[in-house]
Scaffold this motif. Sequence first.
Motif, short mmCIF file in Angstrom:
data_model
loop_
_atom_site.label_atom_id
_atom_site.label_comp_id
_atom_site.label_asym_id
_atom_site.label_seq_id
_atom_site.Cartn_x
_atom_site.Cartn_y
_atom_site.Cartn_z
N ALA A 171 0.83 -1.20 0.00
CA ALA A 171 0.00 0.00 0.00
C ALA A 171 0.87 1.25 0.00
CB ALA A 171 -0.92 -0.01 1.22
N PHE A 172 1.94 1.26 0.80
CA PHE A 172 2.85 2.40 0.81
C PHE A 172 3.54 2.56 -0.54
CE2 PHE A 172 3.24 1.51 5.56
CZ PHE A 172 2.28 2.47 5.88
N ALA A 173 3.90 1.43 -1.15
CA ALA A 173 4.57 1.48 -2.45
C ALA A 173 3.64 2.08 -3.51
CB ALA A 173 5.02 0.09 -2.86
N LYS A 174 2.37 1.71 -3.47
CA LYS A 174 1.40 2.28 -4.40
C LYS A 174 1.26 3.78 -4.18
CE LYS A 174 -1.50 -1.84 -5.03
NZ LYS A 174 -2.85 -2.43 -4.81
N LEU A 175 1.25 4.18 -2.92
CA LEU A 175 1.13 5.59 -2.59
C LEU A 175 2.31 6.38 -3.14
CD1 LEU A 175 -0.65 7.64 -1.11
CD2 LEU A 175 0.69 7.18 0.95
N GLN A 176 3.49 5.85 -2.94
CA GLN A 176 4.69 6.54 -3.42
C GLN A 176 4.75 6.55 -4.95
OE1 GLN A 176 7.95 4.64 -1.26
NE2 GLN A 176 7.96 6.34 0.19
N ALA A 177 4.12 5.57 -5.58
CA ALA A 177 4.11 5.50 -7.04
C ALA A 177 3.00 6.37 -7.64
CB ALA A 177 3.93 4.06 -7.50
N GLY A 178 2.20 7.01 -6.79
CA GLY A 178 1.15 7.89 -7.27
C GLY A 178 -0.21 7.24 -7.39
N ASP A 179 -0.32 5.96 -7.03
CA ASP A 179 -1.61 5.28 -7.10
C ASP A 179 -2.34 5.48 -5.78
OD1 ASP A 179 -3.77 3.66 -7.57
OD2 ASP A 179 -2.64 1.77 -7.65
N VAL A 180 -2.86 6.68 -5.59
CA VAL A 180 -3.50 7.03 -4.32
C VAL A 180 -4.76 6.21 -4.08
CG1 VAL A 180 -4.54 8.91 -2.98
CG2 VAL A 180 -2.57 9.36 -4.45
N ALA A 181 -5.56 6.03 -5.12
CA ALA A 181 -6.80 5.28 -4.97
C ALA A 181 -6.52 3.82 -4.61
CB ALA A 181 -7.61 5.34 -6.26
N GLY A 182 -5.54 3.21 -5.28
CA GLY A 182 -5.19 1.82 -4.98
C GLY A 182 -4.64 1.68 -3.58
N ALA A 183 -3.83 2.67 -3.15
CA ALA A 183 -3.27 2.64 -1.80
C ALA A 183 -4.37 2.76 -0.76
CB ALA A 183 -2.26 3.77 -1.63
N ARG A 184 -5.30 3.66 -0.99
CA ARG A 184 -6.37 3.85 -0.01
C ARG A 184 -7.22 2.59 0.13
NH1 ARG A 184 -11.29 5.16 1.64
NH2 ARG A 184 -11.52 6.88 3.14
N ALA A 185 -7.49 1.93 -1.00
CA ALA A 185 -8.27 0.69 -0.96
C ALA A 185 -7.56 -0.36 -0.12
CB ALA A 185 -8.51 0.18 -2.38
N ASP A 186 -6.24 -0.43 -0.26
CA ASP A 186 -5.47 -1.39 0.53
C ASP A 186 -5.50 -1.03 2.01
OD1 ASP A 186 -4.87 -2.74 -1.77
OD2 ASP A 186 -2.80 -2.02 -1.92
N PHE A 187 -5.42 0.26 2.30
CA PHE A 187 -5.45 0.69 3.70
C PHE A 187 -6.81 0.42 4.33
CE2 PHE A 187 -1.88 3.71 2.53
CZ PHE A 187 -0.93 3.03 3.26
N VAL A 188 -7.87 0.55 3.56
CA VAL A 188 -9.21 0.24 4.07
C VAL A 188 -9.29 -1.22 4.49
CG1 VAL A 188 -11.64 -0.01 3.44
CG2 VAL A 188 -10.40 2.05 2.79
N ILE A 189 -8.74 -2.09 3.65
CA ILE A 189 -8.75 -3.53 3.96
C ILE A 189 -7.94 -3.80 5.22
CG2 ILE A 189 -7.99 -5.80 3.15
CD1 ILE A 189 -8.58 -4.85 0.30
N LEU A 190 -6.79 -3.17 5.33
CA LEU A 190 -5.94 -3.38 6.51
C LEU A 190 -6.61 -2.85 7.78
CD1 LEU A 190 -2.48 -2.41 5.00
CD2 LEU A 190 -3.11 -4.65 5.88
N ALA A 191 -7.25 -1.70 7.69
CA ALA A 191 -7.89 -1.09 8.86
C ALA A 191 -9.05 -1.93 9.37
CB ALA A 191 -8.37 0.31 8.52
N ASN A 192 -9.67 -2.70 8.49
CA ASN A 192 -10.83 -3.51 8.88
C ASN A 192 -10.53 -5.00 8.84
OD1 ASN A 192 -13.17 -1.39 8.98
ND2 ASN A 192 -12.07 -0.94 7.09
N SER A 193 -9.27 -5.34 8.80
CA SER A 193 -8.87 -6.73 8.66
C SER A 193 -9.24 -7.56 9.88
CB SER A 193 -7.36 -6.82 8.42
OG SER A 193 -6.94 -8.16 8.41
N LEU A 194 -9.74 -8.76 9.61
CA LEU A 194 -10.03 -9.72 10.67
C LEU A 194 -8.94 -10.77 10.78
CD1 LEU A 194 -13.85 -10.28 10.03
CD2 LEU A 194 -12.77 -8.73 11.68
N ASP A 195 -7.90 -10.61 9.97
CA ASP A 195 -6.76 -11.53 10.00
C ASP A 195 -6.14 -11.49 11.40
OD1 ASP A 195 -4.20 -12.78 9.71
OD2 ASP A 195 -4.30 -12.42 7.55
N THR A 196 -5.95 -12.65 11.99
CA THR A 196 -5.42 -12.72 13.36
C THR A 196 -3.99 -12.22 13.46
OG1 THR A 196 -4.75 -15.03 12.96
CG2 THR A 196 -6.90 -14.66 13.98
#
Length: 254
Positions: A171-196
């Motif tokens: 997600a950080f790599a996407k952000l640094q590459a200018g893919d803000v929308a893709g990075a945000r989508a990844d951060f949303v998944i991480l923020a709501n992740s149920l992965d233990t």
Amino acid sequence: MVDVFDEVEEQLRSERYQSLAMKSLPWLGALAAVAVIGVGGYWGWTSYQTDQANKASESYQTALETAQKQGPDKAFGQFKAVADGGANGYKALALLQMGDIRLDQNKTKEAVGYFDAAAKASPSPVLGDLARLKSAFALMDTASYKDIESRLTPLAGEKSPYRVYAREAMAFAKLQAGDVAGARADFVILANSLDTTTSEAVRQRAQAAMQMIDSGSAKELGAAVKAAAALPPPPPLSQLAPAMPQQPAASNAQ
């Protein structure tokens, strides 16, 4: 007359067996000798490997103590001595430490070389994946997104022990590459992740990243969050290699 023929045939057969046995005896003896030598060689090699692992364990622990008391720079040579040895588990751990030291000295290229070498030397996929993850993080500011993606994708699979960290790095790599929308989508998944395996720190960083993206200050996010992201420490030595003696690995993983 038949009995005589049978008796003669039996005698000839017996003589043939005796002759065959005499001819085979040297070969059987050689095979037995080879078996004995093989068992002895295996035992000797196993004993040698155990001895090397014990020595590497002591040397690695000494290097850790030097790093804690005198600073990591003073311990670099000691870690290198361990890395130059033959015990792959401790070799990988020592290379990780050397990479961390060089990274702290802003010698990124050299650090990445040590991390990549640690990944190759590791007898354990757990330690190897950690080395690959650290290498990707080290390259975050300088490598292309394609390079970072190729390094992180294998680490982001469901069976990878560092999948959450790899996805966060992606997600950080996407952000640094200018893919803000893709990075945000990844951060949303991480923020709501149920992965233990997702820690609360990862969720908080993801939420902070989303807020900065939404506020338009995403350009300042990369370096700040990358510096705050704490990679997990090396796993217990018992997970790395059966031949490695179990000693506490008080390693500075960051």
